[in-house]
Design an enzyme around this catalytic site. Structure first.
Site, PDB file in Angstrom:
ATOM      1  N   LYS A 254      -2.770   8.662   3.175  1.00 32.59           N
ATOM      2  CA  LYS A 254      -3.777   8.371   3.950  1.00 32.59           C
ATOM      3  C   LYS A 254      -3.791   9.238   5.131  1.00 32.59           C
ATOM      4  O   LYS A 254      -5.197   9.629   5.493  1.00 32.59           O
ATOM      5  CB  LYS A 254      -5.109   7.006   3.269  1.00 32.59           C
ATOM      6  CG  LYS A 254      -5.059   6.475   2.330  1.00 32.59           C
ATOM      7  CD  LYS A 254      -5.963   7.112   1.714  1.00 32.59           C
ATOM      8  CE  LYS A 254      -6.868   6.280   0.112  1.00 32.59           C
ATOM      9  NZ  LYS A 254      -7.738   7.447  -0.212  1.00 32.59           N
TER      10      LYS A 254
ATOM     11  N   TYR B 232       1.128  -1.902   0.220  1.00 33.58           N
ATOM     12  CA  TYR B 232      -0.212  -0.053  -0.066  1.00 33.58           C
ATOM     13  C   TYR B 232       0.685   1.377   0.287  1.00 33.58           C
ATOM     14  O   TYR B 232       1.135   1.831  -0.894  1.00 33.58           O
ATOM     15  CB  TYR B 232      -1.340  -0.072   1.064  1.00 33.58           C
ATOM     16  CG  TYR B 232      -2.213   1.242   0.914  1.00 33.58           C
ATOM     17  CD1 TYR B 232      -3.361   0.746  -0.419  1.00 33.58           C
ATOM     18  CD2 TYR B 232      -2.462   1.995   1.996  1.00 33.58           C
ATOM     19  CE1 TYR B 232      -4.110   1.336  -0.564  1.00 33.58           C
ATOM     20  CE2 TYR B 232      -3.556   2.713   1.576  1.00 33.58           C
ATOM     21  CZ  TYR B 232      -3.830   2.343   0.738  1.00 33.58           C
ATOM     22  OH  TYR B 232      -5.822   3.542   0.468  1.00 33.58           O
TER      23      TYR B 232
HETATM   24  P1  NAP Z   1     -11.512   3.664  -8.471  1.00 35.57           P
HETATM   25  O1  NAP Z   1     -13.340   3.387  -9.446  1.00 35.57           O
HETATM   26  O2  NAP Z   1     -10.821   3.732  -9.411  1.00 35.57           O
HETATM   27  O3  NAP Z   1     -12.137   5.470  -8.679  1.00 35.57           O
HETATM   28  C1  NAP Z   1     -11.317   6.363  -8.184  1.00 35.57           C
HETATM   29  C2  NAP Z   1     -11.194   7.932  -8.687  1.00 35.57           C
HETATM   30  O4  NAP Z   1      -9.917   8.861  -8.796  1.00 35.57           O
HETATM   31  C3  NAP Z   1     -11.707   7.351 -10.664  1.00 35.57           C
HETATM   32  O5  NAP Z   1     -13.310   7.604 -10.817  1.00 35.57           O
HETATM   33  C4  NAP Z   1     -10.756   8.610 -10.984  1.00 35.57           C
HETATM   34  O6  NAP Z   1     -11.244   9.439 -12.069  1.00 35.57           O
HETATM   35  C5  NAP Z   1     -10.170   9.713  -9.621  1.00 35.57           C
HETATM   36  N1  NAP Z   1      -9.069  11.066 -10.075  1.00 35.57           N
HETATM   37  C6  NAP Z   1      -7.929   9.997 -10.564  1.00 35.57           C
HETATM   38  N2  NAP Z   1      -7.134  11.106 -10.422  1.00 35.57           N
HETATM   39  C7  NAP Z   1      -7.888  12.205 -10.749  1.00 35.57           C
HETATM   40  C8  NAP Z   1      -7.888  13.492 -10.628  1.00 35.57           C
HETATM   41  N3  NAP Z   1      -6.184  13.954 -10.768  1.00 35.57           N
HETATM   42  N4  NAP Z   1      -8.943  14.154 -10.715  1.00 35.57           N
HETATM   43  C9  NAP Z   1     -10.139  14.209 -10.479  1.00 35.57           C
HETATM   44  N5  NAP Z   1     -10.006  12.531 -10.461  1.00 35.57           N
HETATM   45  C10 NAP Z   1      -9.592  11.667 -10.688  1.00 35.57           C
HETATM   46  O7  NAP Z   1     -11.190   3.013  -6.890  1.00 35.57           O
HETATM   47  P2  NAP Z   1     -12.606   3.208  -6.072  1.00 35.57           P
HETATM   48  O8  NAP Z   1     -11.734   1.676  -5.262  1.00 35.57           O
HETATM   49  O9  NAP Z   1     -13.358   3.131  -5.975  1.00 35.57           O
HETATM   50  O10 NAP Z   1     -11.649   4.579  -4.810  1.00 35.57           O
HETATM   51  C11 NAP Z   1     -12.505   5.133  -4.316  1.00 35.57           C
HETATM   52  C12 NAP Z   1     -12.196   6.057  -2.728  1.00 35.57           C
HETATM   53  O11 NAP Z   1     -11.871   5.452  -2.163  1.00 35.57           O
HETATM   54  C13 NAP Z   1      -9.879   6.527  -3.284  1.00 35.57           C
HETATM   55  O12 NAP Z   1     -10.224   7.452  -2.385  1.00 35.57           O
HETATM   56  C14 NAP Z   1     -10.092   5.024  -2.404  1.00 35.57           C
HETATM   57  O13 NAP Z   1      -8.192   5.724  -1.484  1.00 35.57           O
HETATM   58  C15 NAP Z   1     -10.680   4.430  -1.692  1.00 35.57           C
HETATM   59  N6  NAP Z   1     -10.489   2.875  -0.997  1.00 35.57           N
HETATM   60  C16 NAP Z   1     -11.051   1.994  -1.713  1.00 35.57           C
HETATM   61  C17 NAP Z   1     -10.986   0.950  -1.330  1.00 35.57           C
HETATM   62  C18 NAP Z   1     -10.595  -0.511  -1.762  1.00 35.57           C
HETATM   63  O14 NAP Z   1      -9.794  -1.374  -1.058  1.00 35.57           O
HETATM   64  N7  NAP Z   1     -11.102  -0.181  -3.126  1.00 35.57           N
HETATM   65  C19 NAP Z   1     -10.780   0.745   0.300  1.00 35.57           C
HETATM   66  C20 NAP Z   1     -10.441   2.176   1.190  1.00 35.57           C
HETATM   67  C21 NAP Z   1     -10.274   3.302   0.707  1.00 35.57           C
HETATM   68  P3  NAP Z   1     -11.691   9.543 -13.430  1.00 35.57           P
HETATM   69  O15 NAP Z   1     -11.596   7.743 -13.541  1.00 35.57           O
HETATM   70  O16 NAP Z   1     -11.910  10.756 -14.096  1.00 35.57           O
HETATM   71  O17 NAP Z   1      -9.924   9.039 -13.707  1.00 35.57           O
END
Ligand code: NAP
Length: 255
Positions: A160, A153
């Site tokens: 985070k 990570y």
């Molecule tokens: P995801 O579907 O890949 O979403 C990540 C998003 O970040 C994408 O929509 C992407 O937008 C956006 N992004 C990245 N760079 C950007 C920028 N410069 N400007 C605007 N948007 C940007 O993945 P996810 O897992 O749902 O992640 C959402 C959140 O949950 C994140 O903060 C992640 O760390 C957190 N999280 C995830 C998990 C897990 O296991 N999946 C666990 C805990 C927390 P574009 O698609 O438009 O590039």
């Protein structure tokens, strides 16, 4: 009755995105949603999906561009008036550095990761004040890797940890304006961003085996908790990091 009215969703890339699950639960609770995506490409990509929601307006906002958040929020305020909630579900890091040792993180990727995954939330909160004259709720997504070492990570964990600390400071700064700031610390869930973390399937398996509920968290588990934090049902909660992880990291090892 929950009350979630009109809000902004940042970070819906596809149907697997945590932001997509959150949007579904918000829709079920009667909310109007405005989507922000990074590029025109993603605007096109989610346009069909966005039609499922009562308001399908999509704005392009690359959070790394100077002034992009302010400009987009101004446009939204002009068009839709006061906003009640904002979901920041955004993170990015070079996947080549989400494997192996944290020690090898480059300066460039450290700064880029912090910029997109942490600083953007501060900028969102700063500009929230203008579009939330009646108060509101702002939420971001974090992960347990900020508290304890989770293999691979790496730099995202540091971002985070900073994000979680930001939540407390921002909640303190915005409390007098009736704006609450919280984070959901979600258990691992397979998404585009998560697939960039080395050996992610092992993290999923580890959590599944040791969580008191004996399963991984679902999009809906996270989403429903978000609805609570975005609604007036949580009116007295701010500055909190709430774990939604089937108890895995809250309770600890469970044999
Ligand atoms: P995801 O579907 O890949 O979403 C990540 C998003 O970040 C994408 O929509 C992407 O937008 C956006 N992004 C990245 N760079 C950007 C920028 N410069 N400007 C605007 N948007 C940007 O993945 P996810 O897992 O749902 O992640 C959402 C959140 O949950 C994140 O903060 C992640 O760390 C957190 N999280 C995830 C998990 C897990 O296991 N999946 C666990 C805990 C927390 P574009 O698609 O438009 O590039």
């Amino acid at each position: 009755m929950t009350s979630v009215k009109k809000g902004i969703i940042m970070g819906m890339a596809n149907k697997f995105s945590i932001a997509c699950g959150i949007s579904e639960s918000l829709k079920d609770n009667g909310a109007d949603l405005i989507f922000l995506v990074q590029t025109e490409y993603f605007k096109e990509k989610i346009s069909e999906m966005a039609k499922n929601f009562s308001n399908n307006e999509i704005f392009v906002c690359d959070v790394i561009q100077d002034g992009a958040i302010e400009k987009t929020f101004d446009e939204i305020f002009e068009k839709f008036g006061p906003i009640d909630f904002i979901v920041h579900s955004i993170a990015f890091s070079d996947k080549n550095e989400l494997q192996g040792k944290y020690l090898n993180t480059s300066r460039a990727n450290f700064l880029n990761t912090m910029n997109i995954s942490c600083y953007s939330f501060t900028e969102v909160c700063k500009n929230a004040q203008k579009i939330m004259p009646n108060g509101g709720s702002v939420l971001c997504l974090t992960y347990y890797g900020s508290e304890k070492v989770v293999p691979n990570y790496n730099v995202m964990a540091i971002a985070k940890a900073a994000l979680e600390s930001s939540v407390r400071y921002l909640a303190n700064d915005l409390g007098e304006f009736g704006i609450r700031v919280n984070a959901i610390s979600a258990g691992p869930i397979k998404t585009l961003a998560a697939s960039g973390v080395g050996e992610f399937s092992k993290i999923l398996e580890y959590d599944r085996n040791r969580s008191p509920l004996k399963r991984n968290v679902t999009q809906k588990d996270i989403a429903d908790a978000c609805v609570f934090l975005l609604s007036n049902m949580s009116a007295g909660i701010t500055g909190e990091i709430i774990h939604v992880d089937c108890g895995c990291n809250t309770i600890g090892v469970n044999f």
